[in-house]
Write a protein that holds these residues in place. Sequence first.
Motif, PDB file in Angstrom:
ATOM      1  N   ASP A 152       7.362  -8.149  -6.990  1.00  0.00           N
ATOM      2  CA  ASP A 152       6.280  -8.285  -6.022  1.00  0.00           C
ATOM      3  C   ASP A 152       5.141  -7.430  -6.560  1.00  0.00           C
ATOM      4  O   ASP A 152       5.121  -6.214  -6.409  1.00  0.00           O
ATOM      5  CB  ASP A 152       6.732  -7.790  -4.649  1.00  0.00           C
ATOM      6  CG  ASP A 152       5.718  -8.090  -3.561  1.00  0.00           C
ATOM      7  OD1 ASP A 152       4.503  -8.004  -3.843  1.00  0.00           O
ATOM      8  OD2 ASP A 152       6.116  -8.396  -2.430  1.00  0.00           O
ATOM      9  N   TYR A 270       9.899 -19.202  -4.487  1.00  0.00           N
ATOM     10  CA  TYR A 270       8.903 -18.274  -3.955  1.00  0.00           C
ATOM     11  C   TYR A 270       9.043 -18.151  -2.449  1.00  0.00           C
ATOM     12  O   TYR A 270       8.982 -19.154  -1.723  1.00  0.00           O
ATOM     13  CB  TYR A 270       7.501 -18.781  -4.316  1.00  0.00           C
ATOM     14  CG  TYR A 270       6.380 -17.821  -4.017  1.00  0.00           C
ATOM     15  CD1 TYR A 270       6.287 -16.597  -4.683  1.00  0.00           C
ATOM     16  CD2 TYR A 270       5.410 -18.126  -3.070  1.00  0.00           C
ATOM     17  CE1 TYR A 270       5.247 -15.717  -4.416  1.00  0.00           C
ATOM     18  CE2 TYR A 270       4.370 -17.250  -2.797  1.00  0.00           C
ATOM     19  CZ  TYR A 270       4.297 -16.050  -3.477  1.00  0.00           C
ATOM     20  OH  TYR A 270       3.267 -15.178  -3.199  1.00  0.00           O
ATOM     21  N   GLU A 271       9.243 -16.931  -1.988  1.00  0.00           N
ATOM     22  CA  GLU A 271       9.272 -16.632  -0.555  1.00  0.00           C
ATOM     23  C   GLU A 271      10.226 -17.541   0.224  1.00  0.00           C
ATOM     24  O   GLU A 271       9.943 -17.933   1.359  1.00  0.00           O
ATOM     25  CB  GLU A 271       7.861 -16.710   0.031  1.00  0.00           C
ATOM     26  CG  GLU A 271       6.893 -15.677  -0.524  1.00  0.00           C
ATOM     27  CD  GLU A 271       7.290 -14.239  -0.186  1.00  0.00           C
ATOM     28  OE1 GLU A 271       7.665 -13.997   0.978  1.00  0.00           O
ATOM     29  OE2 GLU A 271       7.239 -13.377  -1.096  1.00  0.00           O
ATOM     30  N   ARG A 427      14.025  -9.363   4.430  1.00  0.00           N
ATOM     31  CA  ARG A 427      12.615  -9.229   4.038  1.00  0.00           C
ATOM     32  C   ARG A 427      12.182  -7.763   4.070  1.00  0.00           C
ATOM     33  O   ARG A 427      11.508  -7.278   3.150  1.00  0.00           O
ATOM     34  CB  ARG A 427      11.709 -10.063   4.944  1.00  0.00           C
ATOM     35  CG  ARG A 427      10.238 -10.023   4.521  1.00  0.00           C
ATOM     36  CD  ARG A 427       9.358 -10.836   5.437  1.00  0.00           C
ATOM     37  NE  ARG A 427       9.198 -10.223   6.745  1.00  0.00           N
ATOM     38  CZ  ARG A 427       8.348  -9.228   7.014  1.00  0.00           C
ATOM     39  NH1 ARG A 427       7.597  -8.702   6.067  1.00  0.00           N
ATOM     40  NH2 ARG A 427       8.258  -8.759   8.247  1.00  0.00           N
ATOM     41  N   THR A 480       2.400  -8.158   2.329  1.00  0.00           N
ATOM     42  CA  THR A 480       3.410  -9.193   2.578  1.00  0.00           C
ATOM     43  C   THR A 480       2.787 -10.520   2.159  1.00  0.00           C
ATOM     44  O   THR A 480       1.625 -10.576   1.799  1.00  0.00           O
ATOM     45  CB  THR A 480       3.812  -9.277   4.063  1.00  0.00           C
ATOM     46  OG1 THR A 480       2.777  -9.974   4.783  1.00  0.00           O
ATOM     47  CG2 THR A 480       3.998  -7.889   4.674  1.00  0.00           C
ATOM     48  N   LYS A 481       3.564 -11.574   2.223  1.00  0.00           N
ATOM     49  CA  LYS A 481       3.024 -12.926   1.997  1.00  0.00           C
ATOM     50  C   LYS A 481       3.192 -13.765   3.262  1.00  0.00           C
ATOM     51  O   LYS A 481       3.348 -14.984   3.210  1.00  0.00           O
ATOM     52  CB  LYS A 481       3.727 -13.585   0.817  1.00  0.00           C
ATOM     53  CG  LYS A 481       3.468 -12.891  -0.509  1.00  0.00           C
ATOM     54  CD  LYS A 481       1.998 -12.904  -0.889  1.00  0.00           C
ATOM     55  CE  LYS A 481       1.755 -12.279  -2.260  1.00  0.00           C
ATOM     56  NZ  LYS A 481       1.927 -10.815  -2.243  1.00  0.00           N
ATOM     57  N   LEU A 482       3.106 -13.104   4.407  1.00  0.00           N
ATOM     58  CA  LEU A 482       3.322 -13.798   5.674  1.00  0.00           C
ATOM     59  C   LEU A 482       2.175 -14.713   6.059  1.00  0.00           C
ATOM     60  O   LEU A 482       2.285 -15.485   7.012  1.00  0.00           O
ATOM     61  CB  LEU A 482       3.592 -12.781   6.781  1.00  0.00           C
ATOM     62  CG  LEU A 482       4.943 -12.077   6.680  1.00  0.00           C
ATOM     63  CD1 LEU A 482       5.063 -10.966   7.710  1.00  0.00           C
ATOM     64  CD2 LEU A 482       6.086 -13.079   6.831  1.00  0.00           C
ATOM     65  N   ARG A 485       3.119 -18.217   6.540  1.00  0.00           N
ATOM     66  CA  ARG A 485       3.935 -18.609   7.695  1.00  0.00           C
ATOM     67  C   ARG A 485       3.215 -18.494   9.036  1.00  0.00           C
ATOM     68  O   ARG A 485       3.745 -18.938  10.040  1.00  0.00           O
ATOM     69  CB  ARG A 485       5.212 -17.764   7.723  1.00  0.00           C
ATOM     70  CG  ARG A 485       6.030 -17.863   6.440  1.00  0.00           C
ATOM     71  CD  ARG A 485       7.318 -17.079   6.536  1.00  0.00           C
ATOM     72  NE  ARG A 485       8.055 -17.089   5.291  1.00  0.00           N
ATOM     73  CZ  ARG A 485       8.823 -18.082   4.848  1.00  0.00           C
ATOM     74  NH1 ARG A 485       8.965 -19.162   5.593  1.00  0.00           N
ATOM     75  NH2 ARG A 485       9.455 -18.004   3.694  1.00  0.00           N
TER      76      ARG A 485
END
Length: 509
Positions: A152, A270-271, A427, A480-482, A485
């Motif tokens: 990351d 990814y994710e 996570r 984060t990569k939220l 979502r």
Amino acid sequence: MSAEIFDICVIGGGINGCGIARDAVGRGYSVCLAEMNDLASGTSSWSTKLIHGGLRYLEHYEFRLVREALRERELLWANAPHIIRPLRFVLPHHAGLRPAWMLRLGLFLYDHLGGRKLLPPARSLDLHQDPAGKPLKADYVRAFEYSDCWVDDARLVVLNARDAADRGAAIHTRTAVTAARRDGDCWRITLQEKDTGRESEIAARLLVNAGGPWADRVLSLSDQEGGEGEEGHRIRLVQGSHIVVPRLFAHDRCYIFQNTDGRIVFAIPYEGDFTLIGTTDRDYEGDPGDAAITPEETAYLCAAVNDYFRTPVTADQIVWSYAGVRPLYDDGASAAQEATRDYVLRRDGGDGGTPALVNIFGGKLTTYRRLGEAVLDHVEDVLGARGPAWTRRAALPGGDFPVTGFDDLVARLSADHPYLVPTHARRLARLYGTAAWDLLEGGEAALGQHFGADLYAAELRHLVAREWAATGEDVLWRRTKLGLRLSEAEQNAVADAVAELRAALPNRP
């Protein structure tokens, strides 16, 4: 700040700048770091997110770079086993491109150049028998599989900055350096806060230019010409773009695809629910902050993977894309993909009482720690040694658990906080490691407002108070990569909450 004279001022809050600041303060130097935007907001968060030796660099005879990177691979994994994890890469043999014997030879060197210990070796695959062949066209019969690591990237930067700050470094984000001039045996450096416009001045005995694609701009702020000299200070800006699409295959391995133009493209899980595809290599001109994926790059990436996958990838599947500019040292290579990924250091001054300037050109995520040690060699030469090199065996924040113990960490976190659903616990362990327990102090009752997906106010408080998060973008796309979502309304609510938290924590972090 103006009352203190620092030993070192680092300009740039990417991986190189934060890694240097961490190493230097850990040796006993006083350090100030200034980043004009957010940590990792430039090149360091727009990578393919790999800790790797660079298999394709072997055919350009960059054996020193590959050896150094391979040696770093398992060291970095051991120091940050929460944000770094091993991956297996599947390289299908493409008839008409690199012959099988060349791939076998390259992978033999790759396995033996860097002292591999924990990562499994390369092997051959029958794609008609192995599950990795299922998503591929029937034409691909044979493949090779080898090891590298995932990271990351933005969190790697932030954790280096956090460790540097915990050891005493002054980390100033959203703070631009607007001028730097030599004054006797010190640099006088003018800082300007982005949010307020307030200016201040600090002094430092040595200046490190870790500006990445903005390194030449940093040079222009000082009294250095930058482009002059026998060898010159040359940066080649190369844009790399990536696309993210819904998950394309069920297994957890990655693909590395050869293309007819000599480049390679990765397809990486990814994710959890997505596949990351990249990267491109094209020369770039203009402000690095304006880089954006072009329609031509999108078409190129889709075409590259469609030469291999049974089910075509189309532009309308893309859920996110990003582009960044790599500041490569201009070695005169004719094509962008052939330019060296090695780093070059140039020092000006440091003799006869003249304060030194150390400039960094090039580099890659995998070798950031070694680059930091090389910069500290210059620091010691100018300022004298204070303490030994130490980062080789030092865990980053949250990484103080066994390198193969991530699943055990998740199990312990879930047992201590049974209200977390399994994906949430995993996570948090992946992003924060052992620091997840600090984030969850107070238990379920302290989680606070729910913002969507598995994001709660407790995590926002941690990111603002401990990790310099200042905007919703900092939280959703770097820490984060939220953002993948959350709906637009949910993302706006996160941005508002971050602004309120920052107002309540004026002396963050």
